[in-house]
Design a protein around this motif. Structure first.
Motif, short mmCIF file in Angstrom:
data_model
loop_
_atom_site.label_atom_id
_atom_site.label_comp_id
_atom_site.label_asym_id
_atom_site.label_seq_id
_atom_site.Cartn_x
_atom_site.Cartn_y
_atom_site.Cartn_z
N GLU B 74 53.29 70.28 33.80
CA GLU B 74 54.16 71.42 33.52
C GLU B 74 53.63 72.25 32.35
O GLU B 74 53.91 73.44 32.26
CB GLU B 74 55.57 70.92 33.22
CG GLU B 74 56.63 71.98 33.36
CD GLU B 74 58.02 71.47 32.99
OE1 GLU B 74 58.16 70.25 32.79
OE2 GLU B 74 58.93 72.30 32.90
N ARG B 75 52.84 71.62 31.46
CA ARG B 75 52.35 72.39 30.32
C ARG B 75 51.40 73.50 30.77
O ARG B 75 51.10 74.41 30.01
CB ARG B 75 51.70 71.48 29.28
CG ARG B 75 50.43 70.77 29.72
CD ARG B 75 49.85 69.96 28.56
NE ARG B 75 48.64 69.24 28.91
CZ ARG B 75 48.58 68.03 29.44
NH1 ARG B 75 49.70 67.40 29.72
NH2 ARG B 75 47.43 67.46 29.71
N PHE B 76 50.90 73.40 32.00
CA PHE B 76 50.02 74.45 32.53
C PHE B 76 50.77 75.42 33.44
O PHE B 76 50.15 76.08 34.27
CB PHE B 76 48.86 73.81 33.29
CG PHE B 76 47.90 73.06 32.40
CD1 PHE B 76 47.08 73.73 31.52
CD2 PHE B 76 47.83 71.68 32.45
CE1 PHE B 76 46.20 73.05 30.68
CE2 PHE B 76 46.96 70.98 31.63
CZ PHE B 76 46.14 71.68 30.74
N ASP B 77 52.10 75.53 33.26
CA ASP B 77 52.86 76.38 34.19
C ASP B 77 52.45 77.84 34.11
O ASP B 77 52.67 78.60 35.04
CB ASP B 77 54.37 76.19 34.01
CG ASP B 77 54.85 76.57 32.62
OD1 ASP B 77 54.03 77.00 31.80
OD2 ASP B 77 56.07 76.42 32.37
N PHE B 78 51.83 78.24 33.00
CA PHE B 78 51.34 79.63 32.93
C PHE B 78 50.25 79.87 33.98
O PHE B 78 50.12 80.97 34.52
CB PHE B 78 50.81 79.96 31.53
CG PHE B 78 49.67 79.09 31.08
CD1 PHE B 78 48.36 79.49 31.28
CD2 PHE B 78 49.90 77.86 30.48
CE1 PHE B 78 47.31 78.67 30.90
CE2 PHE B 78 48.87 77.06 30.10
CZ PHE B 78 47.56 77.46 30.31
N TRP B 80 50.27 78.39 36.87
CA TRP B 80 50.96 78.47 38.16
C TRP B 80 51.25 79.93 38.47
O TRP B 80 51.02 80.40 39.59
CB TRP B 80 52.28 77.69 38.15
CG TRP B 80 52.15 76.22 37.84
CD1 TRP B 80 50.98 75.52 37.69
CD2 TRP B 80 53.21 75.29 37.64
NE1 TRP B 80 51.27 74.21 37.40
CE2 TRP B 80 52.62 74.04 37.37
CE3 TRP B 80 54.61 75.40 37.67
CZ2 TRP B 80 53.39 72.90 37.12
CZ3 TRP B 80 55.37 74.26 37.43
CH2 TRP B 80 54.74 73.03 37.16
N ALA B 111 60.36 75.16 40.97
CA ALA B 111 59.47 75.94 40.11
C ALA B 111 58.85 77.11 40.87
O ALA B 111 58.62 78.18 40.31
CB ALA B 111 58.39 75.04 39.53
#
Lengths: 200, 176
Positions: B74-78, B80, B111
């Motif tokens: 989730e820390r890489f959601d940017f 996504w 998400a």
């Protein structure tokens, strides 16, 4: 992707790092040319006494017994924070700095207020991983540093060995070469912690 | 009508096999941004994707479809959001070996809710038969509870035919 955006807002996170960078830059620096000269002189002086500082750090570390495994990361984190603090004290152009792992986890940071180190750790690793690929495929080289210049400030992302990254944030008007030299000095100090060895 | 600029996004939790799936179906080595794991994930697997995987496939008519794999964490959601922009549809891979894989499916469907609504999704369940934590029917039941009808396939993410089936299923949904 509104779902993701909404979640961010709920957490109180925002997308305005550039704004914070500007404010911080104004607070730390000045547009006065005389100040500028003094700032650079200060930076050069501190850079020249780098060797002495580094040796002191090594000796302190060698005398420090690292007994328990779970304490290692805390000891490392404290040392990293100290290295970042010294770098920023020596080079006032650097308004924020962070050490993170290549897979995007924050280890130590001295960031401008309002910046979320978890997000910047992830973004730094993504940026540098792509930069590595571009350099590998275009020049068959290995990345030294990635520089993003903007109207409001600049960001460097650099490898520290195989495990860690150093990210620094500098003022828009900063001397890039000087900031980079200070960052390289910090990288040498961080490399002496031999973090790679813990993960190889 | 598919265009040369069309892309499909592969997403899903850490260890679902996104990188393997894209590698399996690519003729050429994909662009990969795998780095060594340092945190808790080190126990799950040695390396992880931090920016993206990229490759492409050529359809029977010669059309090139770009494939982008996201990082799982989730820390890489940017990433996504960056990768999903302009995407044709989503391939969601879920690892059946995870303690609560159905909840993982829920998380990624939520998400990517807006993206899925505008495009479409197919779901591939990987690592079946390793240490199964859910029956295939459990995924379908949850989808019914959510009021959503999406295809769910058991797949081996390392098998190019399985991955091709997912992509063709997605393209079929999008064309209907």
């Amino acid at each position: 992707m509104a779902a993701i955006d909404d979640k961010k807002n709920a957490k109180g996170l925002s997308d305005k790092p550039a704004q914070n960078l500007v404010n911080e830059g104004n607070r730390r620096g000045s547009d006065n040319p005389a100040d500028e000269v003094e700032r650079i002189t200060h930076a050069v002086t501190t850079l020249n006494r780098g060797v002495v500082t580094r040796n002191e750090t090594v000796n302190q570390r060698e005398n420090k017994p690292v007994a328990k495994k779970e304490q290692v990361s805390k000891v490392v984190q404290r040392t990293l924070t100290k290295i970042l603090t010294e770098m920023m004290d020596d080079c006032l152009d650097i308004v924020g700095a962070m050490v993170s792992s290549a897979d995007g986890l924050a280890w130590a940071q001295k960031l401008q207020p309002g910046l979320d180190h978890h997000r910047f750790a992830a973004m730094s690793s993504a940026l540098l991983a792509l930069g590595d690929n571009v350099i590998k495929e275009s020049h068959d080289g290995s990345t030294k540093n990635l520089l993003i210049e903007s109207d409001k400030g600049n960001v460097f992302v650099m490898h520290v060995g195989k495990t860690l990254l150093l990210t620094i944030f500098t003022r828009a008007s900063s001397n890039l070469g000087m900031s980079l030299a200070h960052a390289r000095k910090a990288i040498e100090e961080i490399a002496e912690l031999d973090v790679d060895n813990m993960y190889m | 009508m598919l265009l040369e600029t069309d892309k499909i996004i592969f997403t899903g939790p850490v260890g679902a096999g996104k990188t393997s799936a894209i590698a399996a179906i690519s003729d050429e080595p994909p662009v990969s941004t795998d780095v060594m794991c340092t945190g808790d994930e080190k126990a799950i697997k040695p390396t992880t994707t931090v920016a993206m995987d990229y490759s492409y496939i050529k359809l029977e008519d010669g059309t090139r479809i770009h494939l982008y794999g996201t990082p799982g964490q989730e820390r890489f959601d940017f990433m996504w959001r960056i990768l999903a922009k302009g995407g044709l549809g989503l391939v969601l891979l879920v690892n059946n070996d995870h303690p609560d894989p159905v909840a993982q499916m829920d998380f990624y469907l939520d998400a990517f809710a807006d993206f899925i609504e505008q495009t479409g999704v197919v779901i591939g369940i990987t690592r079946i038969g390793v240490r199964d934590q859910a029956e295939l029917a459990a995924y379908q039941e949850r989808l019914v509870e959510r009021g959503q009808i999406f295809p769910v396939f058991p797949i081996d993410g390392r098998n190019s035919d399985d991955v091709a089936d997912l992509i063709h299923a997605l393209l079929a949904i999008l064309e209907s």
